[in-house]
Design a protein around this motif. Sequence first.
Motif, short mmCIF file in Angstrom:
data_model
loop_
_atom_site.label_atom_id
_atom_site.label_comp_id
_atom_site.label_asym_id
_atom_site.label_seq_id
_atom_site.Cartn_x
_atom_site.Cartn_y
_atom_site.Cartn_z
N LEU A 159 6.61 -7.09 -1.39
CA LEU A 159 5.59 -6.07 -1.19
C LEU A 159 4.24 -6.78 -1.28
CD1 LEU A 159 5.13 -2.89 -0.95
CD2 LEU A 159 4.59 -3.00 -3.39
N ARG A 160 3.71 -7.13 -0.12
CA ARG A 160 2.43 -7.84 -0.16
C ARG A 160 1.37 -6.95 -0.82
NH1 ARG A 160 1.43 -10.98 5.51
NH2 ARG A 160 3.24 -12.37 5.44
N HIS A 161 0.56 -7.56 -1.67
CA HIS A 161 -0.50 -6.75 -2.28
C HIS A 161 -1.62 -6.51 -1.27
CE1 HIS A 161 -1.83 -10.89 -2.99
NE2 HIS A 161 -3.05 -10.43 -3.15
N LEU A 175 -7.29 6.56 3.25
CA LEU A 175 -7.62 7.07 1.91
C LEU A 175 -6.38 7.40 1.08
CD1 LEU A 175 -10.69 9.44 2.31
CD2 LEU A 175 -10.45 7.42 0.83
N ALA A 176 -5.35 7.85 1.77
CA ALA A 176 -4.15 8.30 1.06
C ALA A 176 -3.46 7.17 0.31
CB ALA A 176 -3.19 8.93 2.06
N MET A 177 -3.77 5.93 0.68
CA MET A 177 -3.10 4.82 0.00
C MET A 177 -4.00 4.26 -1.09
SD MET A 177 -1.30 2.71 3.05
CE MET A 177 -0.54 1.49 1.98
N SER A 178 -3.38 3.86 -2.18
CA SER A 178 -4.24 3.36 -3.25
C SER A 178 -3.85 1.97 -3.73
CB SER A 178 -4.27 4.37 -4.40
OG SER A 178 -3.45 3.95 -5.46
N TYR A 179 -4.88 1.21 -3.99
CA TYR A 179 -4.74 -0.14 -4.52
C TYR A 179 -3.98 -0.09 -5.84
CZ TYR A 179 -6.29 -4.40 -6.91
OH TYR A 179 -6.34 -5.57 -7.62
N ASP A 180 -4.34 0.89 -6.68
CA ASP A 180 -3.70 0.97 -8.00
C ASP A 180 -2.21 1.20 -7.87
OD1 ASP A 180 -6.10 0.55 -9.15
OD2 ASP A 180 -6.51 2.66 -9.59
N ASN A 181 -1.83 2.05 -6.93
CA ASN A 181 -0.39 2.30 -6.78
C ASN A 181 0.34 1.05 -6.28
OD1 ASN A 181 1.82 4.21 -7.02
ND2 ASN A 181 2.01 3.92 -4.80
N ARG A 182 -0.31 0.34 -5.38
CA ARG A 182 0.29 -0.89 -4.87
C ARG A 182 0.59 -1.85 -6.04
NH1 ARG A 182 2.01 -1.26 0.31
NH2 ARG A 182 2.19 -3.39 1.00
N MET A 183 -0.41 -2.02 -6.88
CA MET A 183 -0.26 -2.94 -8.01
C MET A 183 0.78 -2.42 -9.00
SD MET A 183 -1.88 -5.58 -7.45
CE MET A 183 -3.20 -6.36 -6.55
N LYS A 184 0.80 -1.11 -9.16
CA LYS A 184 1.79 -0.48 -10.05
C LYS A 184 3.21 -0.76 -9.54
CE LYS A 184 3.01 1.93 -13.50
NZ LYS A 184 2.99 1.27 -14.76
N CYS A 185 3.37 -0.64 -8.22
CA CYS A 185 4.68 -0.91 -7.63
C CYS A 185 5.13 -2.33 -7.95
CB CYS A 185 4.63 -0.73 -6.11
SG CYS A 185 4.60 0.98 -5.58
N LEU A 186 4.20 -3.28 -7.82
CA LEU A 186 4.56 -4.69 -8.10
C LEU A 186 4.97 -4.85 -9.57
CD1 LEU A 186 1.85 -6.56 -5.97
CD2 LEU A 186 4.33 -6.69 -5.69
N GLU A 187 4.24 -4.19 -10.46
CA GLU A 187 4.60 -4.25 -11.88
C GLU A 187 5.98 -3.63 -12.12
OE1 GLU A 187 3.23 -5.86 -14.18
OE2 GLU A 187 1.28 -6.31 -13.28
N ASN A 188 6.22 -2.48 -11.49
CA ASN A 188 7.51 -1.81 -11.65
C ASN A 188 8.66 -2.71 -11.18
OD1 ASN A 188 6.31 0.48 -12.66
ND2 ASN A 188 6.38 1.63 -10.73
#
Length: 347
Positions: A159-161, A175-188
């Motif tokens: 999952l490229r950041h 707008l519907a996509m968020s940087y924070d969620n992307r990073m959260k996914c990587l952490e998960n």
Amino acid sequence: MKDLINKLAEEHSLNLEEYEALISGRNEENTRLLREFAVKVRREIYGNDVYIRGLIEISNICRNDCLYCGIRKSNKNCERYRLTPDEIIECSNEGYELGFRTFVLQGGEDGYFTDEILGGIVKKIKDNHPDCAVTLSMGERSYGSYKFLRACGADRYLLRHETADSQHYSRLHPLAMSYDNRMKCLENLRSLGYQVGCGFMVGSPYQTVKNIAKDLKFIETFKPEMCGIGPFIPHKDTEFRNFPPGSAEMTCYLLSVIRLIYPPVLLPATTALGTVNPIGREMGIMSGANVVMPNLSPVKVRKKYELYDNKICTGEESAQCRNCLNERVSKIGYRIVTGRGDFRVPC
Ligand code: 5AD
Ligand code: FES
């Protein structure tokens, strides 16, 4: 600049200002020096081996609308397709015969691939070929979904950041996509025990030297098992159509830097790199990359999985790509190894 490169090679870490100086200071001499260090550390860990991954592009249907991407939802010119579970299994069987021991299932965020369906496919591939690794590259999903897929046998997740700067992120995504969620996914993904791959495009619209410095800092701290970087290439049906592509040279320079930041990282010489330069993938390997990912998708759908214009290898059969890469890699003094090619834990 020499001092900075020596420091990076020894300490595997620079501060943001130093990364910026390194990126801005790209010239022939620095490129050569970085490349020499990068090839040396890669050789110490992985020898002359280059790992091969079979990429199966399972669907170009996507609920997302990333501004750079040719299969974005709002591209009405994109002819949509989805492989059936049987077709996907068939591709992996064919890949197995050709010697592949890692399969990467990649696709848009297609609602058809529920946990049950995708998990069933993963299970089937693992049942058929217990000696293989399965990598997923299916975008953002919930924690529960990642957990379920991991339990079904998925080993790795890409999952490229895309960019480690939230403002830059919002210029590349709706707008519907968020940087924070992307990073959260990587952490998960990390917390669930996947081998995780992040990454970004080189030369994406509005990207600054400061942005890339942040990407490098993120890679330094996250320590991904895999990291995919390739040049941005405009797609004619996106609003980024008139932006210039990223360069093979800058991509290779950054491949060397990333190899030094985290020596054991699995680093592909990407198809995008081979698209901006006919010998881009060879240049990538000679700069520190150690993975190639030829296409195993059925030829009838290959042209439709067009994230960017003029993508290479869309007319070739799987076996042709496999042989072509074998030749390309051995010509430059490396060897393709079959086998899962797991991340090698540094001692
Ligand atoms: N040029 C280069 N790479 C692209 N990707 C998507 N669109 C493009 C493009 N136009 C990359 C993204 C994505 C990966 C699957 O492909 O980084 O994460
Ligand atoms: Fe696909 Fe060369 S790798 S034809």
